[in-house]
Motif scaffolding. Structure first.
Motif, PDB file in Angstrom:
ATOM      1  N   PHE A 121      12.292  46.918  32.133  1.00 19.71           N
ATOM      2  CA  PHE A 121      13.244  48.000  31.898  1.00 19.71           C
ATOM      3  C   PHE A 121      14.329  48.014  32.976  1.00 19.71           C
ATOM      4  CE2 PHE A 121      14.252  52.581  32.700  1.00 19.71           C
ATOM      5  CZ  PHE A 121      14.949  52.820  31.527  1.00 19.71           C
ATOM      6  N   LYS A 122      13.936  47.832  34.226  1.00 17.69           N
ATOM      7  CA  LYS A 122      14.909  47.792  35.324  1.00 17.69           C
ATOM      8  C   LYS A 122      15.847  46.601  35.166  1.00 17.69           C
ATOM      9  CE  LYS A 122      11.902  47.897  38.679  1.00 17.69           C
ATOM     10  NZ  LYS A 122      11.369  47.897  40.061  1.00 17.69           N
ATOM     11  N   ASP A 123      15.303  45.469  34.789  1.00 15.50           N
ATOM     12  CA  ASP A 123      16.138  44.279  34.596  1.00 15.50           C
ATOM     13  C   ASP A 123      17.163  44.501  33.493  1.00 15.50           C
ATOM     14  OD1 ASP A 123      14.619  43.124  36.536  1.00 15.50           O
ATOM     15  OD2 ASP A 123      13.548  41.741  35.219  1.00 15.50           O
ATOM     16  N   ILE A 124      16.732  45.114  32.407  1.00 20.97           N
ATOM     17  CA  ILE A 124      17.637  45.377  31.288  1.00 20.97           C
ATOM     18  C   ILE A 124      18.724  46.351  31.704  1.00 20.97           C
ATOM     19  CG2 ILE A 124      17.783  46.345  28.959  1.00 20.97           C
ATOM     20  CD1 ILE A 124      14.916  45.289  28.519  1.00 20.97           C
ATOM     21  N   ASN A 125      18.391  47.336  32.534  1.00 19.89           N
ATOM     22  CA  ASN A 125      19.401  48.260  33.047  1.00 19.89           C
ATOM     23  C   ASN A 125      20.471  47.527  33.847  1.00 19.89           C
ATOM     24  OD1 ASN A 125      18.629  50.752  32.030  1.00 19.89           O
ATOM     25  ND2 ASN A 125      17.157  51.124  33.663  1.00 19.89           N
ATOM     26  N   VAL A 126      20.041  46.585  34.684  1.00 26.64           N
ATOM     27  CA  VAL A 126      21.003  45.796  35.460  1.00 26.64           C
ATOM     28  C   VAL A 126      21.926  45.026  34.514  1.00 26.64           C
ATOM     29  CG1 VAL A 126      21.273  43.896  37.088  1.00 26.64           C
ATOM     30  CG2 VAL A 126      19.495  45.602  37.475  1.00 26.64           C
ATOM     31  N   MET A 127      21.366  44.469  33.453  1.00 24.23           N
ATOM     32  CA  MET A 127      22.169  43.725  32.479  1.00 24.23           C
ATOM     33  C   MET A 127      23.214  44.622  31.829  1.00 24.23           C
ATOM     34  SD  MET A 127      19.323  41.419  30.494  1.00 24.23           S
ATOM     35  CE  MET A 127      20.560  40.608  29.466  1.00 24.23           C
ATOM     36  N   LEU A 128      22.777  45.792  31.374  1.00 23.86           N
ATOM     37  CA  LEU A 128      23.660  46.665  30.610  1.00 23.86           C
ATOM     38  C   LEU A 128      24.744  47.295  31.470  1.00 23.86           C
ATOM     39  CD1 LEU A 128      21.463  46.269  28.474  1.00 23.86           C
ATOM     40  CD2 LEU A 128      21.597  48.708  27.969  1.00 23.86           C
ATOM     41  N   PHE A 138      24.846  37.996  36.595  1.00 22.50           N
ATOM     42  CA  PHE A 138      23.838  39.051  36.480  1.00 22.50           C
ATOM     43  C   PHE A 138      23.131  38.981  35.130  1.00 22.50           C
ATOM     44  CE2 PHE A 138      25.772  41.359  40.096  1.00 22.50           C
ATOM     45  CZ  PHE A 138      24.613  41.826  40.709  1.00 22.50           C
ATOM     46  N   LEU A 139      23.905  38.851  34.064  1.00 26.26           N
ATOM     47  CA  LEU A 139      23.310  38.742  32.734  1.00 26.26           C
ATOM     48  C   LEU A 139      22.406  37.517  32.648  1.00 26.26           C
ATOM     49  CD1 LEU A 139      26.437  39.627  30.559  1.00 26.26           C
ATOM     50  CD2 LEU A 139      24.367  41.002  30.773  1.00 26.26           C
ATOM     51  N   TRP A 140      22.854  36.393  33.191  1.00 27.70           N
ATOM     52  CA  TRP A 140      22.108  35.147  33.149  1.00 27.70           C
ATOM     53  C   TRP A 140      20.752  35.301  33.840  1.00 27.70           C
ATOM     54  CZ3 TRP A 140      19.618  31.286  35.608  1.00 27.70           C
ATOM     55  CH2 TRP A 140      19.643  30.003  35.082  1.00 27.70           C
ATOM     56  N   ILE A 141      20.752  35.925  34.999  1.00 28.53           N
ATOM     57  CA  ILE A 141      19.520  36.056  35.792  1.00 28.53           C
ATOM     58  C   ILE A 141      18.474  36.906  35.076  1.00 28.53           C
ATOM     59  CG2 ILE A 141      18.556  37.035  37.913  1.00 28.53           C
ATOM     60  CD1 ILE A 141      21.169  36.231  39.310  1.00 28.53           C
ATOM     61  N   PHE A 142      18.923  37.986  34.452  1.00 28.14           N
ATOM     62  CA  PHE A 142      17.963  38.941  33.893  1.00 28.14           C
ATOM     63  C   PHE A 142      17.719  38.765  32.399  1.00 28.14           C
ATOM     64  CE2 PHE A 142      19.600  41.159  37.697  1.00 28.14           C
ATOM     65  CZ  PHE A 142      18.396  41.396  38.336  1.00 28.14           C
ATOM     66  N   TRP A 143      18.369  37.794  31.773  1.00 26.04           N
ATOM     67  CA  TRP A 143      18.209  37.616  30.318  1.00 26.04           C
ATOM     68  C   TRP A 143      16.759  37.322  29.913  1.00 26.04           C
ATOM     69  CZ3 TRP A 143      23.160  37.363  27.619  1.00 26.04           C
ATOM     70  CH2 TRP A 143      23.027  37.436  26.236  1.00 26.04           C
ATOM     71  N   PRO A 144      15.975  36.568  30.674  1.00 24.44           N
ATOM     72  CA  PRO A 144      14.574  36.365  30.276  1.00 24.44           C
ATOM     73  C   PRO A 144      13.796  37.660  30.085  1.00 24.44           C
ATOM     74  CG  PRO A 144      15.178  34.762  31.938  1.00 24.44           C
ATOM     75  CD  PRO A 144      16.327  35.720  31.846  1.00 24.44           C
ATOM     76  N   LEU A 181      25.841  31.789  28.644  1.00 24.64           N
ATOM     77  CA  LEU A 181      24.864  32.762  28.154  1.00 24.64           C
ATOM     78  C   LEU A 181      24.435  32.492  26.716  1.00 24.64           C
ATOM     79  CD1 LEU A 181      26.603  36.018  29.480  1.00 24.64           C
ATOM     80  CD2 LEU A 181      24.710  34.785  30.548  1.00 24.64           C
ATOM     81  N   ALA A 182      25.107  31.572  26.051  1.00 20.69           N
ATOM     82  CA  ALA A 182      24.878  31.368  24.618  1.00 20.69           C
ATOM     83  C   ALA A 182      23.446  30.970  24.302  1.00 20.69           C
ATOM     84  CB  ALA A 182      25.845  30.313  24.082  1.00 20.69           C
ATOM     85  N   GLY A 183      22.814  30.213  25.196  1.00 23.23           N
ATOM     86  CA  GLY A 183      21.429  29.820  24.958  1.00 23.23           C
ATOM     87  C   GLY A 183      20.485  30.998  24.885  1.00 23.23           C
ATOM     88  N   GLY A 184      20.756  32.037  25.683  1.00 26.92           N
ATOM     89  CA  GLY A 184      19.921  33.234  25.647  1.00 26.92           C
ATOM     90  C   GLY A 184      19.985  33.945  24.315  1.00 26.92           C
TER      91      GLY A 184
END
Length: 456
Positions: free
Chosen positions: A61-68, A225-231, A285-288
């Motif tokens: 949840f924290k990772d997704i917040n960083v992404m958004l 940031f998006l790349w790091i937390f996409w998993p 980011l397209a692979g994600g």
């Protein structure tokens, strides 16, 4: 000028105040903690601390917040005169959409005895819904007011929830990371709105539609940031254990493959061998996006790697050929290239899921979507898949058809919904920026007002 100032001053605060007031009443009447977040002394909950969903879900949840809030916000701040707008309005619609999603999804999915039980899972699901509005807004970034963005969220979230319910309940789509339900939906919804907002004069460019080294750098930081937390985004909904482990591995491999492919192809396409920042900000980011639908499947590392490469290629070629075609032939001005990052990789991901399913690379751990699907081992040798309580059975070929049908339904629902929403956003009574102030956030932020806001 005076008339516009009055509308700008009152429309946004009145809209937000009304929305918050209605939600407060709904929360008072209908919303309570779920058993895992309630006080044990007044609840029948028997969940132990170790079993509480918070401890397994909150890190994701924290990772997704960083992404958004950080990643996507910074990524949208690439325009020279719209940096504050890209970051701040992303923050606005994220919170608006999450609150609205909690209510819409609550009544749609989590309503028990007339009340909504609120837990950490609800927040994650609400953020998934909010992402659709945030992505869609990128198609017409800098060409709408914050009030129009709120209307977009108000319309898109219920449609997203309805579409997700349809493709899950009736087409039983396997889509753990939201390739179809999130990325494809948000892409074609946004393009539908952008079609209504087509402006012929923009085909020749706009004097404020430019970037700077600093704005491009901030956008690239958002991409990282998006790349790091996409998993975390692709794996949070997977079954805890092996499936979730695979989702992390597959997503990372796809992202890494996308990155190297982007550097190679971007340099190859330039006569001087230079690398495009637009390609780096998106195609990496397209692979994600592409691997999300099969993230928890046993697609083998090579499968994830291949999806990442193909998605990056499609994204870069999309900027090269698809974006001009959409603008010139279909009159769709896709400001952030969401079709290249979310639409084309979404198509590749869907096709990939069909191929992997037909190849038998699906196991039981990733077929229990919302507790509806189960089977004994895999689709090898046309093993039959069953649906709880319905008596329906089908094999790998049937499931592959379901994947394709779910994509088709999502495409149609989102595009039609976007067109209708675009017409609503153009209602004259809603404040909107004039052509002069496209891609310029000065009229909306007090510190930036160096000239009178000239909006209509």
């Amino acid at each position: 000028l005076t008339s516009f100032n009055t509308r700008l001053r009152y429309q946004l605060p009145i809209s937000l105040a009304l929305f918050q007031s209605v939600l407060l009443v709904v929360f008072i009447l209908y919303v309570d903690y779920d058993d895992q977040s309630n006080n044990p002394s007044v609840s029948n909950a028997t969940t132990t601390t170790k079993e509480n969903q918070l401890y397994g879900t909150f890190p994701f949840f924290k990772d997704i917040n960083v992404m958004l809030f950080i990643g996507l916000g910074l990524m949208l701040s690439f325009l020279k005169f719209y940096g504050f707008g890209g970051l701040a309005f992303n923050f606005l619609i994220a919170n608006f959409s999450i609150q609205w999603s909690l209510v819409v999804q609550g009544f749609f999915y989590y309503n028990q005895d007339g009340r909504i039980s609120l837990g950490i899972k609800n927040l994650v699901d609400a953020e998934f819904a909010a992402v659709t509005a945030m992505i869609s807004a990128g198609a017409f970034l800098g060409r709408v007011s914050p009030v129009q963005l709120l209307l977009l969220c108000l319309m898109e979230i219920p449609l997203f929830v309805m579409n997700n319910w349809i493709i899950t309940k009736y087409f039983h789509i396997i889509d753990i990371g939201g390739t179809v339900s999130i990325h494809v939906f948000s892409c074609y919804f946004g393009l539908g709105v952008a079609r209504i907002f087509y402006h012929p004069e923009l085909s020749l460019g706009h004097p404020k539609e430019k970037t700077t080294p600093n704005s491009d750098l901030m956008s690239l930081v958002g991409t990282v940031f998006l790349w790091i937390f996409w998993p975390s985004f692709n794996s949070v909904a997977a079954t805890v254990g092996n499936a979730q482990h695979r989702a992390v591995l597959n997503t990372f491999l796809a992202l890494s493959a996308s990155t190297l492919t982007t550097f190679a192809l971007s340099s190859l396409l330039n006569k001087k061998g230079q690398i495009s920042l637009v390609h780096l900000q998106n195609a990496t980011l397209a692979g994600g996006v592409a691997v999300a639908i099969t993230a928890d499947m046993i697609i083998k590392p090579a499968g994830a790697f291949g999806l990442g490469c193909l998605a990056a290629i499609a994204c870069i070629l999309g900027f090269q050929y698809s974006s001009p075609f959409l603008a010139r032939r279909l009159k769709i001005q896709d400001q952030c290239g969401i079709h290249n990052l979310h639409g084309l990789p979404g198509i590749i991901g869907t096709l990939g899921s069909i191929i992997f399913i037909l190849s038998g690379l699906v196991d039981s751990s990733n077929l229990k979507h919302n507790g509806e699907l189960f089977h004994d081992n895999s689709f090898h040798d046309n093993t039959v898949l069953k649906v709880w309580g319905t008596g329906q059975t089908w094999d790998a070929r049937d499931q592959a058809l379901h994947q394709a049908a779910a994509f088709g339904v999502t495409f149609g629902v989102s595009l039609l919904g976007g067109l209708i929403t675009g017409l609503l956003l153009k209602v004259p009574c809603v404040v909107h920026p004039s052509h002069e102030f496209y891609f310029d956030d000065k009229p909306f932020f007090q510190e930036l007002l160096t000239v009178p806001p000239c909006l209509i």
